[in-house]
Write a protein that holds these residues in place. Structure first.
Motif, PDB file in Angstrom:
ATOM      1  N   ASP A   3       0.084  36.136  -5.529  1.00  0.00           N
ATOM      2  CA  ASP A   3      -0.771  37.340  -5.265  1.00  0.00           C
ATOM      3  C   ASP A   3      -1.863  37.211  -6.280  1.00  0.00           C
ATOM      4  N   GLU A   4      -3.125  37.802  -5.947  1.00  0.00           N
ATOM      5  CA  GLU A   4      -4.149  38.021  -6.710  1.00  0.00           C
ATOM      6  C   GLU A   4      -3.943  39.243  -7.826  1.00  0.00           C
ATOM      7  N   ILE A   5      -4.353  38.835  -8.869  1.00  0.00           N
ATOM      8  CA  ILE A   5      -4.544  39.863  -9.932  1.00  0.00           C
ATOM      9  C   ILE A   5      -4.988  41.315  -9.592  1.00  0.00           C
ATOM     10  N   ASP A   6      -4.386  42.289  -9.792  1.00  0.00           N
ATOM     11  CA  ASP A   6      -4.527  43.705  -8.989  1.00  0.00           C
ATOM     12  C   ASP A   6      -5.497  44.330  -9.860  1.00  0.00           C
ATOM     13  N   VAL A   7      -6.919  44.439  -9.872  1.00  0.00           N
ATOM     14  CA  VAL A   7      -7.704  45.456 -10.486  1.00  0.00           C
ATOM     15  C   VAL A   7      -8.559  46.291  -9.412  1.00  0.00           C
ATOM     16  N   VAL A   8      -8.000  46.195  -8.274  1.00  0.00           N
ATOM     17  CA  VAL A   8      -9.179  47.177  -7.032  1.00  0.00           C
ATOM     18  C   VAL A   8      -8.781  48.429  -7.497  1.00  0.00           C
ATOM     19  N   PHE A 234      -7.175  39.486 -16.675  1.00  0.00           N
ATOM     20  CA  PHE A 234      -5.747  39.531 -16.509  1.00  0.00           C
ATOM     21  C   PHE A 234      -4.966  40.235 -17.405  1.00  0.00           C
ATOM     22  N   LEU A 235      -5.829  40.662 -18.932  1.00  0.00           N
ATOM     23  CA  LEU A 235      -5.103  41.470 -19.774  1.00  0.00           C
ATOM     24  C   LEU A 235      -5.400  42.927 -19.383  1.00  0.00           C
ATOM     25  N   ALA A 236      -6.585  43.108 -18.612  1.00  0.00           N
ATOM     26  CA  ALA A 236      -6.809  44.424 -18.441  1.00  0.00           C
ATOM     27  C   ALA A 236      -6.070  44.787 -16.961  1.00  0.00           C
ATOM     28  N   SER A 237      -5.577  44.118 -16.656  1.00  0.00           N
ATOM     29  CA  SER A 237      -4.919  44.085 -15.245  1.00  0.00           C
ATOM     30  C   SER A 237      -3.506  44.910 -15.082  1.00  0.00           C
ATOM     31  N   ARG A 238      -3.075  45.336 -13.969  1.00  0.00           N
ATOM     32  CA  ARG A 238      -1.837  45.682 -13.705  1.00  0.00           C
ATOM     33  C   ARG A 238      -0.848  44.586 -13.872  1.00  0.00           C
TER      34      ARG A 238
END
Length: 311
Positions: A3-8, A234-238
């Motif tokens: 799954d793509e990293i989720d920052v949406v 990545f570090l900023a993501s859920r």
């Protein structure tokens, strides 16, 4: 995990977002669906002068042209009024704050001891106090986020590089700030990590003779800022589920940076001579363990990873 990293939809502040690593971070986050406040003073690399350029506006223009959502703030993180404006405008535009990426920094090479307190203070004002004050101002808004994240920026210079006493010392302070904010953030679910980037940005041109001959050109060729941005994203993501860590990123390589404690010795009758005679055992890394800070991810975040040990 495919799954793509989720920052949406995430509201992210990126300082130093007009050039180099910060620009690459802002562009990638926006491409992945984050709403980005791009902060940049548009200053010279040493921070001593504000230029006519407004690089934050240029980064935002590129984001908007690609269909993303962003706005620019021209401000210094060393200015408390500027920090307040960054936070207020982000909350006004996006309704809240989900992540901070503290990338803004000044850089110069200095001879030692031919530096003064004011020089060191300028670096502390941007790197340490800029990161600290932005975190402090954004903290109440981060506490209301479903996945609050802070990503600070440190440097290998904190371990010692010729000519970088002010810069490296300020980055060392940011490392300590990261570990301490990770502990404070535990109760609120705010995960605080850092990135130690290596990239061929304009800072490389300001190193003078501090780097080996030809190394600057090699960095520009093999270590683009675009290969640092994925780690920050990545570090900023859920998807990031740990706190108090430092990830080194350069040229596509990613690794964990930690402080270790060796087994050393224990002598209830310790003398200076005893330290001297046992120094090889004290320094021996065999059996060394990662030094723990006490930071833990919140319950339910998945795995528990401290700055010491995976559990």
């Amino acid at each position: 995990m495919s799954d793509e990293i989720d920052v949406v939809g995430a509201s992210v502040i990126v300082t130093g977002g007009g050039r180099g690593i910060g620009r690459a971070e802002a562009l990638l986050l926006a491409q992945r669906g984050a709403r980005v406040c791009v902060v940049d003073l548009g200053a010279s690399v040493d921070g001593a002068a504000q230029t006519a350029e407004d690089p934050a506006v240029e980064t935002v223009a590129d984001i908007l042209a690609a269909g993303g959502e962003a706005f620019a703030v021209r401000a210094s993180v060393a200015d408390p009024d500027g920090v307040a404006r960054i936070v207020d405008e982000t909350v006004s535009a996006f309704g809240g704050i989900d992540a901070l990426i503290c990338n803004a920094g000044n850089f110069a090479v200095h001879d030692f001891p031919a530096i003064d307190r004011a020089t060191v203070q300028r670096f502390l004002d941007v790197h340490l106090f800029g990161s600290l004050e932005l975190a402090r101002a954004a903290w109440p808004h981060l506490e209301r986020s479903a996945a609050p994240r802070i990503v600070n920026t440190v440097s290998s210079a904190l371990w010692g590089v010729p000519g970088m006493v002010p810069y490296g010392s300020a980055k060392g302070a940011v490392l300590a700030l990261t570990h301490n904010l990770a502990v404070v953030g535990e109760g609120s679910g705010i995960l605080v990590n850092a990135i130690a980037p290596g990239a061929g940005t304009r800072m490389v041109d300001a190193t003078g003779d501090a780097l080996p001959p030809g190394f600057a050109e090699t960095m520009k060729r093999t270590m683009p800022a675009e290969l640092v941005a994925p780690v920050a994203a990545f570090l900023a993501s859920r998807d990031c589920a740990f706190t108090g860590e430092v990830l080194a990123a350069s040229g596509g390589g990613v690794s964990r940076l930690v402080t270790v404690r060796t087994p050393g010795i224990r002598d209830p009758h310790l003398t200076p001579e005893g330290v001297r005679d046992s120094i090889d055992a004290i320094l021996d890394l065999d059996g060394a363990k990662v030094h723990e800070t006490g930071a833990r991810v919140p319950t339910g975040a998945g795995r528990l990873l401290s700055t010491g040990t995976t559990r």
